[in-house]
Enzyme design. Structure first.
Site, PDB file in Angstrom:
ATOM      1  N   THR A   1       0.860  -1.195   0.000  1.00 53.58           N
ATOM      2  CA  THR A   1       0.000   0.000   0.000  1.00 53.58           C
ATOM      3  C   THR A   1       0.896   1.246   0.000  1.00 53.58           C
ATOM      4  O   THR A   1       1.957   1.247   0.619  1.00 53.58           O
ATOM      5  CB  THR A   1      -0.963   0.042   1.214  1.00 53.58           C
ATOM      6  OG1 THR A   1      -1.821  -1.078   1.165  1.00 53.58           O
ATOM      7  CG2 THR A   1      -1.795   1.309   1.252  1.00 53.58           C
TER       8      THR A   1
ATOM      9  N   ARG B   1     -13.075  -8.380  -2.710  1.00 56.92           N
ATOM     10  CA  ARG B   1     -12.781  -7.841  -1.370  1.00 56.92           C
ATOM     11  C   ARG B   1     -12.291  -6.390  -1.484  1.00 56.92           C
ATOM     12  O   ARG B   1     -11.471  -6.056  -2.333  1.00 56.92           O
ATOM     13  CB  ARG B   1     -11.707  -8.707  -0.707  1.00 56.92           C
ATOM     14  CG  ARG B   1     -11.247  -8.204   0.670  1.00 56.92           C
ATOM     15  CD  ARG B   1      -9.983  -7.371   0.580  1.00 56.92           C
ATOM     16  NE  ARG B   1      -9.428  -7.036   1.884  1.00 56.92           N
ATOM     17  CZ  ARG B   1      -8.471  -6.148   2.087  1.00 56.92           C
ATOM     18  NH1 ARG B   1      -7.929  -5.513   1.064  1.00 56.92           N
ATOM     19  NH2 ARG B   1      -8.018  -5.908   3.297  1.00 56.92           N
TER      20      ARG B   1
ATOM     21  N   GLY C   1     -10.610  -3.243   0.740  1.00 58.20           N
ATOM     22  CA  GLY C   1      -9.933  -2.935   2.007  1.00 58.20           C
ATOM     23  C   GLY C   1     -10.246  -1.535   2.495  1.00 58.20           C
ATOM     24  O   GLY C   1     -11.241  -0.924   2.111  1.00 58.20           O
ATOM     25  N   ASP C   2      -9.374  -1.025   3.353  1.00 62.85           N
ATOM     26  CA  ASP C   2      -9.599   0.291   3.968  1.00 62.85           C
ATOM     27  C   ASP C   2      -9.143   1.453   3.079  1.00 62.85           C
ATOM     28  O   ASP C   2      -9.592   2.587   3.272  1.00 62.85           O
ATOM     29  CB  ASP C   2      -8.833   0.378   5.294  1.00 62.85           C
ATOM     30  CG  ASP C   2      -7.325   0.211   5.091  1.00 62.85           C
ATOM     31  OD1 ASP C   2      -6.927  -0.672   4.304  1.00 62.85           O
ATOM     32  OD2 ASP C   2      -6.558   0.965   5.706  1.00 62.85           O
TER      33      ASP C   2
ATOM     34  N   THR D   1      -1.862   1.930   6.365  1.00 65.43           N
ATOM     35  CA  THR D   1      -1.397   0.735   5.680  1.00 65.43           C
ATOM     36  C   THR D   1      -1.457  -0.436   6.655  1.00 65.43           C
ATOM     37  O   THR D   1      -1.156  -0.273   7.833  1.00 65.43           O
ATOM     38  CB  THR D   1       0.040   0.907   5.151  1.00 65.43           C
ATOM     39  OG1 THR D   1       0.525  -0.370   4.730  1.00 65.43           O
ATOM     40  CG2 THR D   1       0.981   1.475   6.195  1.00 65.43           C
TER      41      THR D   1
ATOM     42  N   GLY E   1      -6.579  -4.142   6.205  1.00 67.65           N
ATOM     43  CA  GLY E   1      -7.641  -3.171   5.968  1.00 67.65           C
ATOM     44  C   GLY E   1      -8.867  -3.374   6.818  1.00 67.65           C
ATOM     45  O   GLY E   1      -9.494  -2.406   7.272  1.00 67.65           O
TER      46      GLY E   1
HETATM   47  N1  GLY Z   1      -4.510  -1.751   3.784  1.00 70.70           N
HETATM   48  C1  GLY Z   1      -4.734  -2.242   2.505  1.00 70.70           C
HETATM   49  C2  GLY Z   1      -5.763  -3.253   2.422  1.00 70.70           C
HETATM   50  O1  GLY Z   1      -6.086  -3.902   3.415  1.00 70.70           O
HETATM   51  O2  GLY Z   1      -6.315  -3.456   1.367  1.00 70.70           O
END
Ligand code: GLY
Length: 598
Positions: A465, A493, A495-496, A516, A519
């Site tokens: 990330t 999926r 993520g954050d 990072t 997520g």
């Molecule tokens: N932090 C990146 C993810 O989980 O996609």
């Protein structure tokens, strides 16, 4: 022509000697010389007021040349301009004028434009009424009668919000009456004897007059500065403008600008300026360069023991090049959002990092990318999730913010938006690298393909990330994050990283954050928003807030954040074995760290 104008004005001054008494310089041949050479010295005067960081585009009326229009849009943020049109000077109660003005700006790519109009001062003091000004990057005040503008807005919250807009780096433009109203001592009408009123006082120390040569207004401006000897007079002809930034005004457009120095400055002088001429304004403080601060990350993790020195160098160089780009943009006065976008693009194009080229493989053996940006001025943001053919997802996220009324587009919808916006596309295997394939194979052979965040031995390129947070010299914060997600993640999926409030957050009142790590954990704990809220409501420092969230709320090993607050303090907090990170600021800091070092 300039010489002719100067001579014309000097003759005029001579003819007015008796009328203006002591305020007008005595005119003889020496004065002509003085007019040419002395003005720069007169204008470099001690200043008294703060003109803010933004810009003013002050137009003398008549047809507005493209050069002026384009400059206004550029100063407002280009396609991202959030424009408020104030049509109140017109006799038609605003609406038709606002419509045609909004049409003019939308033909120049300004898609977000609304009108603000009232003749009722109590409404101009209403919080809801002024709210659009709080989100604006640009305000345009159209022509008519300046007394209508003054009656409605001088001394109200509208005036206060215009001052704030300029102080936070926005642009305010006006033509004709919309130019006159920008003065504090404002010419309301009358020629040659001016009627004087009060304007919005956005150009300290200046009296503006407009339609200046076309309507022969030299006498009235001389009279106005004669009555207010602490002011400089600036007469702007039609199809011409001054662009005021800091303590300088530059001429753009087709005709001339006439400058009459303050009667308090002796000998007084008059000068004619044309396109590209610039002057220093009185009544404006020369500001010292403002604090700026930037942090960049290349993901949670650290250099593995078996990494080659070439790999180590590649990570370090990658961060350094990205950071240098950010610094160059900010040092030349660029915006935090521009720096975030450009910096993350560089990291997306660098296969050492898990974003763009070099993104991890999902469980289907392909790549799905997430990215977001957030603008601390307005809390506006844009994000894309699960895109698979967009070379630079961060750019598409910015377009979502600037060109749609939405915040997050995903999957095929985001791809369709990319087609509409004509952004650069690539085949999905453009993102593949041998390094990532190897990690994917290793993960699949391990623990039945559990996503890599649960695997303690994960190597840094298995999470990755990239992100960037910036405080620019205009006091604006912005954040951005881009990722390929987790190795072997389930297809679909998210993520954050594309979730505002989780992986990315920016609020000018508090801080900008990019995260990072795993997520899911950052989403559960709304990490970015939580750090900001602790600062806002508990009055904690950025360091206290980030440490609390990362170390008390999340689990050890979940990952980390980079953050910068509105005062330019940079923090990074991580509970992963390390974090690839860089920091730079206006005090000369320039750190690039890829190990667990300080
Ligand atoms: N932090 C990146 C993810 O989980 O996609």
């Amino acid at each position: 022509m300039v010489q002719c104008c100067a001579e014309y004005f000097l003759n005029l001054l001579e003819s007015r000697k008796g009328f203006l008494m002591t305020n007008v310089l005595s005119v003889d041949n020496r004065v002509l010389l003085l007019c040419r050479f002395a003005i720069a010295a007169f204008l470099a005067v001690v200043s008294v007021a703060d003109a803010g960081d933004g810009a003013l585009v002050v137009v003398g009326g008549g047809p507005i040349p493209d050069q002026i229009i384009d400059r206004f849009v550029e100063l407002g943020g280009g396609n991202g301009t959030r424009l408020v049109v104030i049509p109140t000077a017109s006799s038609d109660n605003g609406l038709p004028t606002a419509d045609s003005t909004i049409q003019l700006w939308s033909s120049r790519g300004v898609t977000h434009a609304i009108q603000l109009h009232t003749r009722d001062r109590s409404q101009a003091d209403n919080e809801d009424f002024v709210n659009p000004l709080r989100n604006a990057t640009a305000v345009w005040i159209s022509g008519g009668q300046q007394s209508r503008l003054a009656d409605a807005y001088v001394g109200t919250k509208v005036q206060a919000e215009l001052v704030k807009l300029r102080n936070r780096g926005g642009v305010i433009g006006g033509t004709s009456a919309g130019a006159a109203i920008l003065s504090g001592v404002m010419i309301v009408g009358g020629n040659p004897v001016p009627k004087i009123g009060r304007g919005l006082d956005l150009i300290p120390g200046i009296i503006v007059d407009q339609h200046f040569l076309r309507r022969s207004r030299v006498n009235r401006l001389l009279e106005a500065v004669g009555r207010h000897p602490d002011r400089m007079g600036i007469g702007i002809d039609e199809s011409t403008a001054i662009i005021v930034q800091g303590d300088r005004a530059k001429v753009v457009g087709d005709s001339y600008v006439t400058v009459i120095t303050k009667p308090d400055d002796r000998p007084q002088s008059m000068q004619t300026l044309r396109r590209d001429d610039a002057i220093q304004l009185p009544g404006v403080t020369r500001k010292s360069p403002k604090k700026w601060a930037i942090a960049v990350h290349g993901g949670a993790g650290t250099v593995p023991a078996d990494a080659s020195s070439a790999e180590e160098k590649a990570w370090r160089d990658g961060l350094q090049i990205a950071m240098r780009k950010a610094v160059a943009i900010i040092e030349s006065g660029g915006t935090s959002m521009g720096a975030v976008d450009a910096t993350i693009r560089i990291l997306e194009d660098n296969e050492m990092f898990n974003a763009g080229k070099g993104a991890v493989f999902n469980s289907a053996g392909s790549h799905e990318l997430d990215a977001s940006v957030m603008d601390g001025r307005t809390l506006d943001g844009g994000a894309v999730a699960g895109v698979s053919t967009v070379r630079n997802p961060i750019g598409l996220a910015r377009l979502v913010m600037n060109r749609t009324s939405h915040v997050l587009l995903s999957g095929s919808g985001a791809e369709q938006f990319a087609t509409e916006q004509d952004v650069e596309r690539v085949k999905n295997n453009y993102f593949s690298t041998e390094r990532r394939r190897e990690s994917w194979n290793r993960v699949r052979a391990h623990e039945d393909g559990a996503p890599v965040s649960r695997i303690r031995s994960a190597r840094p390129w298995q999470y990755g990330t990239v992100g960037c947070v910036v405080l620019d010299t205009h006091g604006n914060l912005a954040a951005g994050t881009s990722t390929g997600g987790l190795t072997n993640k389930k297809f679909g999926r998210v993520g954050d990283s594309p979730i505002l409030g989780a992986g990315t957050y920016a609020d000018n009142d508090t801080c900008a954050v990019s995260a990072t790590g795993t997520g899911e954990q950052f989403i559960r704990h709304a990490v970015g928003a939580q750090i900001s809220l602790l600062m806002r409501h508990r009055r904690w420092t950025l360091k206290q807030s980030a440490e609390y969230v990362l170390k008390q709320r999340l689990n050890k090993g979940d990952g980390g954040v980079i953050a910068v607050d509105r005062d330019g303090n940079i923090e990074w907090v991580y509970t992963s074995p390390g974090m690839f990170r860089a920091a730079a600021d206006s005090d000369g800091r320039f750190d690039v760290l890829i190990r667990d070092e300080n």
